[in-house]
Enzyme design. Structure first.
Site, mmCIF file in Angstrom:
data_model
loop_
_atom_site.group_PDB
_atom_site.id
_atom_site.type_symbol
_atom_site.label_atom_id
_atom_site.label_comp_id
_atom_site.label_asym_id
_atom_site.label_seq_id
_atom_site.Cartn_x
_atom_site.Cartn_y
_atom_site.Cartn_z
ATOM 1 N N GLY A 51 0.851 -1.183 0.000
ATOM 2 C CA GLY A 51 0.000 0.000 0.000
ATOM 3 C C GLY A 51 0.883 1.227 0.000
ATOM 4 N N GLU A 67 -1.348 1.281 -5.660
ATOM 5 C CA GLU A 67 -0.136 0.994 -4.891
ATOM 6 C C GLU A 67 0.183 -0.497 -4.860
ATOM 7 O OE1 GLU A 67 2.277 2.668 -3.366
ATOM 8 O OE2 GLU A 67 1.558 4.711 -3.703
ATOM 9 N N GLU A 71 3.684 -1.955 -6.267
ATOM 10 C CA GLU A 71 4.618 -2.600 -5.337
ATOM 11 C C GLU A 71 4.729 -4.103 -5.521
ATOM 12 O OE1 GLU A 71 3.382 -1.281 -1.471
ATOM 13 O OE2 GLU A 71 4.144 0.749 -1.827
ATOM 14 N N ASP A 90 4.529 7.965 13.149
ATOM 15 C CA ASP A 90 5.688 7.319 12.560
ATOM 16 C C ASP A 90 6.782 8.351 12.329
ATOM 17 O OD1 ASP A 90 7.209 5.265 11.527
ATOM 18 O OD2 ASP A 90 5.745 4.688 10.012
ATOM 19 N N GLU A 123 11.225 -7.736 -1.374
ATOM 20 C CA GLU A 123 10.702 -9.080 -1.586
ATOM 21 C C GLU A 123 9.191 -9.004 -1.428
ATOM 22 O OE1 GLU A 123 11.295 -13.573 0.300
ATOM 23 O OE2 GLU A 123 12.536 -11.926 1.033
#
Length: 156
Positions: A51, A67, A71, A90, A123
């Site tokens: 996301g 997104e 990704e 954050d 990954e």
């Protein structure tokens, strides 16, 4: 309304690293084996749900779909809103600070092949629920708890 292709860069040029609100959308994507897709994030070297940031002119659903594709290389359908997660803070590796607001959706895989670009996504892979690695923040952990409990329409 004028759309901006990189809202975070646009707003950060004006306010620097100061604390501000940022809106994100992402998804908990499951496959036919009921495994969950996670992305190892390049900025944190840690696992989370795919996301990202909403751009001006987008809905939360549109952001999640865009997104997730960017990704992971996967196309998904949004099935329903798991919840809106609002009281989380954050600090990013570059010093930016934000109160993050995230919309999490349950998403079903439609098509595509998993691709990790090596920068934003180190990954990307499916995990059995009992074998999930730790997630990189409390917002993702809370969304996972709600999804595992089959709760919808959550707000925190």
């Amino acid at each position: 309304m004028k759309e901006n292709p990189n809202y975070i860069r646009f707003i950060r040029e004006k306010v620097g690293n100061d604390l501000l609100f940022l809106n994100f959308a992402g998804g908990i994507i499951y496959n036919e084996k009921n495994e969950i897709l996670l992305q190892k994030r390049g900025d944190r070297n840690a696992w989370g749900f795919p996301g990202g940031a909403m751009e001006l002119g987008e809905s939360a659903e549109e952001t999640a779909i865009r997104e997730i594709f960017e990704e992971t290389g996967l196309t998904v359908n949004v099935e329903h809103l798991i919840g809106v997660y609002t009281k989380y803070f954050d600090k990013y590796p570059n010093g930016d600070e934000a109160q993050t607001i995230a919309f999490f959706f349950q998403c079903k895989l439609v098509s595509g092949e998993i691709v990790a670009d090596g920068a934003e996504s180190l990954e990307v892979r499916f995990f059995a629920v009992e074998d999930l690695p730790p997630l990189f923040n409390a917002q993702h952990e809370d969304a996972l708890k709600d999804w595992l409990s089959n709760k919808v329409g959550n707000y925190r």
